[in-house]
Design a protein around this motif. Structure first.
Motif, PDB file in Angstrom:
ATOM      1  N   ARG A  68      60.400  51.919  20.696  1.00  0.00           N
ATOM      2  CA  ARG A  68      59.096  52.104  20.247  1.00  0.00           C
ATOM      3  C   ARG A  68      58.117  52.034  21.373  1.00  0.00           C
ATOM      4  O   ARG A  68      56.865  51.897  21.107  1.00  0.00           O
ATOM      5  N   THR A  69      58.514  51.675  22.688  1.00  0.00           N
ATOM      6  CA  THR A  69      57.804  51.627  23.824  1.00  0.00           C
ATOM      7  C   THR A  69      57.754  53.226  24.507  1.00  0.00           C
ATOM      8  O   THR A  69      58.791  53.788  24.720  1.00  0.00           O
ATOM      9  N   VAL A  70      56.674  53.655  24.861  1.00  0.00           N
ATOM     10  CA  VAL A  70      56.585  55.091  25.560  1.00  0.00           C
ATOM     11  C   VAL A  70      56.317  54.837  27.027  1.00  0.00           C
ATOM     12  O   VAL A  70      55.575  53.781  27.293  1.00  0.00           O
ATOM     13  N   HIS A  71      56.884  55.533  27.620  1.00  0.00           N
ATOM     14  CA  HIS A  71      56.825  55.685  29.036  1.00  0.00           C
ATOM     15  C   HIS A  71      56.209  56.950  29.874  1.00  0.00           C
ATOM     16  O   HIS A  71      56.469  58.043  29.121  1.00  0.00           O
ATOM     17  N   ARG A  72      55.547  56.825  30.654  1.00  0.00           N
ATOM     18  CA  ARG A  72      54.971  58.153  31.262  1.00  0.00           C
ATOM     19  C   ARG A  72      54.847  58.008  32.920  1.00  0.00           C
ATOM     20  O   ARG A  72      54.706  56.902  33.239  1.00  0.00           O
ATOM     21  N   VAL A  73      55.070  58.963  33.416  1.00  0.00           N
ATOM     22  CA  VAL A  73      54.810  59.107  34.981  1.00  0.00           C
ATOM     23  C   VAL A  73      53.716  59.976  35.325  1.00  0.00           C
ATOM     24  O   VAL A  73      53.724  61.222  34.871  1.00  0.00           O
ATOM     25  N   VAL A  74      52.240  59.574  35.866  1.00  0.00           N
ATOM     26  CA  VAL A  74      51.500  60.273  36.220  1.00  0.00           C
ATOM     27  C   VAL A  74      51.209  60.354  37.580  1.00  0.00           C
ATOM     28  O   VAL A  74      51.699  59.268  38.348  1.00  0.00           O
ATOM     29  N   LEU A  96      47.053  47.839  22.203  1.00  0.00           N
ATOM     30  CA  LEU A  96      48.302  48.190  22.698  1.00  0.00           C
ATOM     31  C   LEU A  96      48.456  47.071  24.051  1.00  0.00           C
ATOM     32  O   LEU A  96      47.617  46.435  24.289  1.00  0.00           O
ATOM     33  N   LEU A  97      49.690  46.826  24.171  1.00  0.00           N
ATOM     34  CA  LEU A  97      50.073  46.147  25.459  1.00  0.00           C
ATOM     35  C   LEU A  97      50.476  47.192  26.529  1.00  0.00           C
ATOM     36  O   LEU A  97      51.564  47.975  26.115  1.00  0.00           O
ATOM     37  N   VAL A  98      50.012  47.102  27.613  1.00  0.00           N
ATOM     38  CA  VAL A  98      50.339  48.489  28.481  1.00  0.00           C
ATOM     39  C   VAL A  98      50.465  47.748  29.942  1.00  0.00           C
ATOM     40  O   VAL A  98      50.203  46.438  30.253  1.00  0.00           O
ATOM     41  N   ASP A  99      51.474  48.168  30.572  1.00  0.00           N
ATOM     42  CA  ASP A  99      52.030  47.805  31.858  1.00  0.00           C
ATOM     43  C   ASP A  99      52.166  49.095  32.801  1.00  0.00           C
ATOM     44  O   ASP A  99      52.359  50.192  32.169  1.00  0.00           O
ATOM     45  N   GLY A 100      52.243  48.892  34.060  1.00  0.00           N
ATOM     46  CA  GLY A 100      52.163  49.906  35.028  1.00  0.00           C
ATOM     47  C   GLY A 100      52.409  49.506  36.420  1.00  0.00           C
ATOM     48  O   GLY A 100      51.791  48.227  36.702  1.00  0.00           O
ATOM     49  N   LEU A 109      53.896  54.138  33.792  1.00  0.00           N
ATOM     50  CA  LEU A 109      52.968  53.495  32.903  1.00  0.00           C
ATOM     51  C   LEU A 109      53.909  53.240  31.472  1.00  0.00           C
ATOM     52  O   LEU A 109      54.349  54.348  30.966  1.00  0.00           O
ATOM     53  N   SER A 110      53.466  52.265  30.806  1.00  0.00           N
ATOM     54  CA  SER A 110      54.478  51.874  29.476  1.00  0.00           C
ATOM     55  C   SER A 110      53.421  51.296  28.563  1.00  0.00           C
ATOM     56  O   SER A 110      52.443  50.676  28.824  1.00  0.00           O
ATOM     57  N   MET A 111      53.412  51.608  27.269  1.00  0.00           N
ATOM     58  CA  MET A 111      52.782  51.286  26.216  1.00  0.00           C
ATOM     59  C   MET A 111      53.587  50.604  25.134  1.00  0.00           C
ATOM     60  O   MET A 111      54.553  51.259  24.852  1.00  0.00           O
ATOM     61  N   LEU A 112      53.257  49.690  24.442  1.00  0.00           N
ATOM     62  CA  LEU A 112      53.766  49.174  23.198  1.00  0.00           C
ATOM     63  C   LEU A 112      52.501  48.392  22.142  1.00  0.00           C
ATOM     64  O   LEU A 112      51.692  47.844  22.790  1.00  0.00           O
ATOM     65  N   ARG A 113      52.741  48.835  20.942  1.00  0.00           N
ATOM     66  CA  ARG A 113      52.132  48.139  20.101  1.00  0.00           C
ATOM     67  C   ARG A 113      51.978  46.600  20.269  1.00  0.00           C
ATOM     68  O   ARG A 113      53.085  46.019  20.305  1.00  0.00           O
ATOM     69  N   ALA A 114      50.824  45.947  20.403  1.00  0.00           N
ATOM     70  CA  ALA A 114      50.873  44.593  20.378  1.00  0.00           C
ATOM     71  C   ALA A 114      51.357  43.810  18.904  1.00  0.00           C
ATOM     72  O   ALA A 114      52.008  42.956  19.104  1.00  0.00           O
ATOM     73  N   ALA A 115      51.182  44.583  17.925  1.00  0.00           N
ATOM     74  CA  ALA A 115      51.822  43.981  16.565  1.00  0.00           C
ATOM     75  C   ALA A 115      53.432  44.018  16.717  1.00  0.00           C
ATOM     76  O   ALA A 115      53.984  43.136  16.176  1.00  0.00           O
ATOM     77  N   ASP A 116      54.051  44.934  17.590  1.00  0.00           N
ATOM     78  CA  ASP A 116      55.428  44.874  17.728  1.00  0.00           C
ATOM     79  C   ASP A 116      56.039  43.736  18.435  1.00  0.00           C
ATOM     80  O   ASP A 116      57.122  43.390  18.455  1.00  0.00           O
ATOM     81  N   ALA A 117      54.952  43.236  19.484  1.00  0.00           N
ATOM     82  CA  ALA A 117      55.501  42.364  20.460  1.00  0.00           C
ATOM     83  C   ALA A 117      55.209  41.023  19.960  1.00  0.00           C
ATOM     84  O   ALA A 117      55.607  39.848  20.432  1.00  0.00           O
ATOM     85  N   HIS A 118      54.361  40.664  19.007  1.00  0.00           N
ATOM     86  CA  HIS A 118      53.678  39.632  18.597  1.00  0.00           C
ATOM     87  C   HIS A 118      54.815  38.688  18.020  1.00  0.00           C
ATOM     88  O   HIS A 118      55.066  37.145  18.477  1.00  0.00           O
ATOM     89  N   GLY A 119      55.868  39.211  17.272  1.00  0.00           N
ATOM     90  CA  GLY A 119      56.918  38.347  16.559  1.00  0.00           C
ATOM     91  C   GLY A 119      58.008  37.647  17.612  1.00  0.00           C
ATOM     92  O   GLY A 119      58.226  36.439  17.726  1.00  0.00           O
ATOM     93  N   THR A 120      58.146  38.407  18.969  1.00  0.00           N
ATOM     94  CA  THR A 120      59.032  37.944  20.012  1.00  0.00           C
ATOM     95  C   THR A 120      58.308  36.902  20.702  1.00  0.00           C
ATOM     96  O   THR A 120      58.553  35.862  20.950  1.00  0.00           O
ATOM     97  N   LEU A 121      56.819  37.008  20.999  1.00  0.00           N
ATOM     98  CA  LEU A 121      56.160  36.250  21.725  1.00  0.00           C
ATOM     99  C   LEU A 121      56.008  35.035  20.954  1.00  0.00           C
ATOM    100  O   LEU A 121      56.120  33.790  21.473  1.00  0.00           O
ATOM    101  N   ALA A 122      55.925  35.184  19.591  1.00  0.00           N
ATOM    102  CA  ALA A 122      55.517  33.712  18.957  1.00  0.00           C
ATOM    103  C   ALA A 122      56.896  32.823  18.642  1.00  0.00           C
ATOM    104  O   ALA A 122      56.890  31.782  18.638  1.00  0.00           O
ATOM    105  N   GLU A 123      58.135  33.574  18.670  1.00  0.00           N
ATOM    106  CA  GLU A 123      59.127  32.926  18.461  1.00  0.00           C
ATOM    107  C   GLU A 123      59.561  32.222  19.762  1.00  0.00           C
ATOM    108  O   GLU A 123      59.749  31.006  19.453  1.00  0.00           O
ATOM    109  N   LEU A 124      59.359  32.838  20.713  1.00  0.00           N
ATOM    110  CA  LEU A 124      59.509  31.890  22.328  1.00  0.00           C
ATOM    111  C   LEU A 124      58.524  30.934  22.438  1.00  0.00           C
ATOM    112  O   LEU A 124      59.040  29.562  22.646  1.00  0.00           O
ATOM    113  N   ARG A 125      57.358  31.187  22.290  1.00  0.00           N
ATOM    114  CA  ARG A 125      56.235  30.009  22.102  1.00  0.00           C
ATOM    115  C   ARG A 125      56.702  28.930  21.244  1.00  0.00           C
ATOM    116  O   ARG A 125      56.457  27.648  21.523  1.00  0.00           O
ATOM    117  N   GLY A 126      57.054  29.339  20.085  1.00  0.00           N
ATOM    118  CA  GLY A 126      57.499  28.259  19.025  1.00  0.00           C
ATOM    119  C   GLY A 126      58.635  27.327  19.390  1.00  0.00           C
ATOM    120  O   GLY A 126      58.768  26.193  18.882  1.00  0.00           O
TER     121      GLY A 126
END
Length: 391
Positions: A68-74, A96-100, A109-126
């Motif tokens: 579900r992560t989209v990658h582009r080269v510009v 979105l969460l964006v990195d490049g 550049l890559s983008m991922l919906r913040a909602a898709d990453a929220h579960g992983t981040l919350a699990e590690l922080r918890g």
């Protein structure tokens, strides 16, 4: 203490990434002055399993990538906003969460919906972890290419294929063959573990191709990590000061030597205790001198002297010092005839035996030397006698 060593500073990090099976792949890296060492690597089912294996004192560098992560080269041109618009037109960037990363004339550049990453981040922080570095997409893999002596072109790595021309990134595509391992500094990394190693390396060894979006909501985690570092350093400083004070106190005590009594009452009590011990010692010496155990009056010493002065015609069979008054019985203390000496032997000349008894009376004045038994021998054997030297 938890895993990670006595003091964990900015030189350790736990690289974490998702494997193809959905579990966490992790590597624990430690940067020294000469090298970056791989302390451990493995697989964890969830955040609790990761905490059990590695502890929570070491901060986490997390790599997020997947279908579900989209990658582009510009092309690298204009502002970051313009490159984002070119790569993801009409995308709601606030969701979105964006990195490049910029590599020469190309920017990945890559983008991922913040909602898709929220579960992983919350699990590690918890689970108690602090996420101090977040990488989205495959761009953190490219710094590892610089560690290889002869990288392929295009370069396949961990399910991605990169096309470069010198320092310039040209294209990127997903690679269906992601089973190849990578060897770095003598460590062989499975394909699923390479993203975790790469994100940990990217955190410990910052290169020129840094993230265009370094914050990504990690300010609270980084603040907690700084607080943990200062807290542990403070504890170590307190321990060092206490050890220094303790050592100084011991040195001063050894230099000062024994201290004299300053309390008259304590001095008087000590002198009284010494006098009492001396009186007890004198009394015990006097008691010892008056018993048969003192010096030459000991029956054992007298018995030893007796057996060394026996005429040649007298044969000794047995000799006792303080013999038993009655046979030994179970659970009863032995009853001894203290101070008495009993001697049994053989002699066929009464004159020799009588002369020896006179010799004993002269040798032990004040003691009674008696012949208590004289049994004639049978069938040519020598007569048997029994002497008792009474106290």
């Amino acid at each position: 203490m938890e895993k990670g060593g006595l003091l964990v500073g900015n030189d350790q990090v736990l690289g974490v990434a998702f494997s193809s099976s959905g579990s966490f792949q992790f590597v624990h890296l430690h940067r020294t002055r000469r090298e970056v060492r791989l302390l451990r690597m493995g697989n964890a089912a969830d955040a609790n399993d990761l905490a059990r294996q590695c502890g929570t004192r070491v901060p986490v560098a997390l790599a997020l990538d997947g279908p579900r992560t989209v990658h582009r080269v510009v092309p690298t041109a204009g502002s970051v906003q313009s490159m984002l618009t070119s790569a993801f037109p009409h995308a709601p960037l606030d969701q979105l969460l964006v990195d490049g990363r910029t590599f020469g004339s190309g920017t990945g550049l890559s983008m991922l919906r913040a909602a898709d990453a929220h579960g992983t981040l919350a699990e590690l922080r918890g689970g108690g972890f602090r996420i101090v570095h977040l990488s989205i997409g495959p761009w953190h893999l490219l710094p590892l290419r610089e560690l290889l002596s002869d990288p392929a072109d295009p370069w396949p790595c961990a399910g991605h294929r990169f096309q470069l021309s010198g320092p310039d990134l040209l294209t990127h595509a997903r690679d269906t063959d992601s089973s190849a391992s990578v060897v770095l500094g003598g460590d062989t990394l499975p394909s699923d573990t390479v993203p975790a190693y790469a994100v940990a390396w990217d955190h410990l060894v910052p290169g020129t191709h840094r993230s265009l979006f370094p914050e990504q909501g990690l300010s609270a985690d980084r603040q907690q990590e700084r607080a943990r570092i200062w807290y542990e350093r403070g504890l170590m400083a307190v321990v060092a000061v206490l050890l220094f004070l303790l050592g100084t106190d011991q040195v001063l005590r050894s230099m000062a030597g024994p201290q004299p009594f300053t309390d008259a009452r304590a001095l008087q009590l000590a002198e009284h205790a010494v006098d009492s011990l001396q009186d007890q010692l004198t009394e015990q010496r006097q008691l010892l001198a008056g018993t048969m155990l003192a010096e030459d009056r000991s029956p054992v010493r007298q018995l030893a002297a007796l057996v060394t002065h026996v005429p040649a015609s007298i044969e000794l069979d047995r000799a006792w010092a303080s013999p038993l008054l009655a046979p030994l019985r179970e659970r009863e203390e032995p009853r001894l005839d203290h101070g008495r000496i009993r001697v049994e032997g053989r002699c066929d000349d009464p004159k020799v035996l009588n002369g020896w008894m006179q010799h004993l009376r002269g040798r032990y004045p004040g003691r009674d030397v008696q012949l208590v038994a004289l049994v004639p021998g049978e069938r040519g054997s020598r007569p048997q006698f029994t002497l008792v030297i009474a106290p």
